[in-house]
Motif scaffolding. Sequence first.
Motif, short mmCIF file in Angstrom:
data_model
loop_
_atom_site.label_atom_id
_atom_site.label_comp_id
_atom_site.label_asym_id
_atom_site.label_seq_id
_atom_site.Cartn_x
_atom_site.Cartn_y
_atom_site.Cartn_z
N LEU A 1 0.81 -1.22 0.00
CA LEU A 1 0.00 0.00 0.00
C LEU A 1 0.85 1.27 0.00
O LEU A 1 0.31 2.37 -0.15
CB LEU A 1 -0.92 0.02 1.23
N LEU A 2 2.15 1.14 0.17
CA LEU A 2 3.02 2.31 0.23
C LEU A 2 3.13 2.98 -1.14
O LEU A 2 3.27 2.32 -2.16
CB LEU A 2 4.42 1.92 0.72
N ARG A 3 3.07 4.29 -1.14
CA ARG A 3 3.28 5.10 -2.35
C ARG A 3 4.27 6.20 -1.98
O ARG A 3 3.89 7.32 -1.65
CB ARG A 3 1.95 5.70 -2.83
N LEU A 4 5.53 5.87 -2.05
CA LEU A 4 6.59 6.77 -1.60
C LEU A 4 7.29 7.42 -2.77
O LEU A 4 7.36 6.84 -3.86
CB LEU A 4 7.62 5.99 -0.76
N PRO A 5 7.81 8.65 -2.57
CA PRO A 5 8.62 9.27 -3.63
C PRO A 5 9.88 8.44 -3.84
O PRO A 5 10.61 8.16 -2.90
CB PRO A 5 8.95 10.66 -3.07
N GLU A 6 10.11 8.02 -5.06
CA GLU A 6 11.24 7.14 -5.36
C GLU A 6 12.17 7.81 -6.36
O GLU A 6 11.76 8.60 -7.20
CB GLU A 6 10.75 5.80 -5.94
N SER A 7 13.44 7.44 -6.26
CA SER A 7 14.43 7.88 -7.25
C SER A 7 15.17 6.65 -7.74
O SER A 7 16.32 6.43 -7.41
CB SER A 7 15.40 8.89 -6.64
N LYS A 8 14.44 5.79 -8.48
CA LYS A 8 15.00 4.53 -8.93
C LYS A 8 16.00 4.75 -10.06
O LYS A 8 15.92 5.70 -10.81
CB LYS A 8 13.89 3.60 -9.41
N GLY A 9 16.90 3.78 -10.19
CA GLY A 9 17.82 3.78 -11.30
C GLY A 9 19.00 4.70 -11.10
O GLY A 9 19.17 5.32 -10.05
N PRO A 10 19.86 4.85 -12.12
CA PRO A 10 21.06 5.67 -12.01
C PRO A 10 20.72 7.15 -11.94
O PRO A 10 19.68 7.60 -12.42
CB PRO A 10 21.83 5.33 -13.30
N ALA A 11 21.62 7.91 -11.32
CA ALA A 11 21.41 9.35 -11.18
C ALA A 11 21.57 10.04 -12.53
O ALA A 11 22.36 9.64 -13.37
CB ALA A 11 22.40 9.92 -10.18
N SER A 12 20.80 11.09 -12.73
CA SER A 12 20.92 11.90 -13.95
C SER A 12 21.79 13.12 -13.66
O SER A 12 22.11 13.43 -12.51
CB SER A 12 19.53 12.35 -14.40
N VAL A 13 22.16 13.83 -14.70
CA VAL A 13 22.98 15.03 -14.55
C VAL A 13 22.26 16.06 -13.69
O VAL A 13 22.85 16.74 -12.86
CB VAL A 13 23.33 15.62 -15.93
N ALA A 14 20.93 16.12 -13.85
CA ALA A 14 20.14 17.09 -13.09
C ALA A 14 20.17 16.81 -11.59
O ALA A 14 19.94 17.70 -10.78
CB ALA A 14 18.70 17.09 -13.58
N ASP A 15 20.44 15.57 -11.22
CA ASP A 15 20.47 15.22 -9.80
C ASP A 15 21.70 15.77 -9.10
O ASP A 15 21.76 15.81 -7.88
CB ASP A 15 20.45 13.69 -9.63
#
Length: 398
Positions: free
Chosen positions: A187-201
């Motif tokens: 049931l969790l709906r959390l902000p995720e940052s999956k995968g490799p980082a982008s330049v913007a990160d």
Amino acid sequence: MIRSLRFQMGLLATLQALLLTNNVTLVAVNGLAGYQLASEKWMATLPVTGYVLGGAVWAMPAALFMRRFGRASGYALGSLAAVLGAVITWYAVTSSNLWLLCFGTFVCGLYNAFAQSYRFAAADDADAHDPSFKAKAISLVLTGGIVGGVLGPELANWSRGALEQAFAGSYLSLSGFAILSLLLSSLLRLPESKGPASVADGEIRPLSEILRQPAVSLAILSAAIGYGVMNLLMVATPLAMEVCGHSWPSTTMVLEWHVIGMFAPGLITGSLISRFGVMRMLIAGVALNLIAMVVALMGTSVSHFLVSMALIGVGWNFMYTGGTTLLTQSYRPVEKNKVQGFMDMCVFCVMVSSSASSGALHFMNGWNVLNMIAIPLVATVLVYAAWLSWQKATPKAV
């Protein structure tokens, strides 16, 4: 949006309650089950060590898994491991196999490795909706442990003799809580940052560079020492009270109030951090630990154990919540999984040492020596925090 945040905080607090029910039940029975099965009594706390070692080994892989697949997936995997571990530990006790029991608790440690980040999930969710709520979100989710503090000892009491082999029922009952945890994770709906980082990160700095920040080192030191010392004394408490001739209900009562002390302050810790600052709360946590150890050295009645362990619980809350809050202010968002995983790995590594040595130190030297060992350990956090405060060196968010 606020309603969504409250719902997710409620879910995380419930998951924290299930985690602590698992943890406190294991603390209550692992040492005594090990004492029952061990040929050498100094080996009694090895099942506790297996659990903590499992958390240490899986801490960084768990963080990387959640970075790749998301926290909710990680929590589901951890819950499945808890079900498997519960079945293994039940069979180990039934077959009187100490080493299989240690392996089973090691498997359970995978659950702990994932679930220890519930507080970080709360911080991330607060960041996405209301950054000023971060410290309160961390402390409120940790408050879920109150339920575990009450339910865990009661479960241990009820299930200890539920099956023919002592403690077998305690281990098997944990599978039900793990299944409930698995269902709630979906049931969790959390902000995720999956995968490799982008330049913007932004650039991900080497871990060694991040650790050179005084705030990061203090945050990790506070969490690791606070948890390690608490674990050193909590693991030994059932054994110490058994040696002192106290009843099993008295032991579970002490553990219950200890865990309530750990998590009840979460109702106000976030507000206290906002009002007085992280550094003062860390120092207050150390002071409470030192007072608790003085109480423990004054006697071994049930009252001495009760007051001492309750104070250690509150001291742990201030040190652990404060350290977590300080850490979340000291890294870039793209670095969070790596830094959070490293903190938890450090916490687990210290806990491995404390749980492995707790039983041996107690049986070889006694309860008083354990408390005297703990005093200089927590004092190091006091000295470092006081020095940084004097230097005005607490770094700001990067």
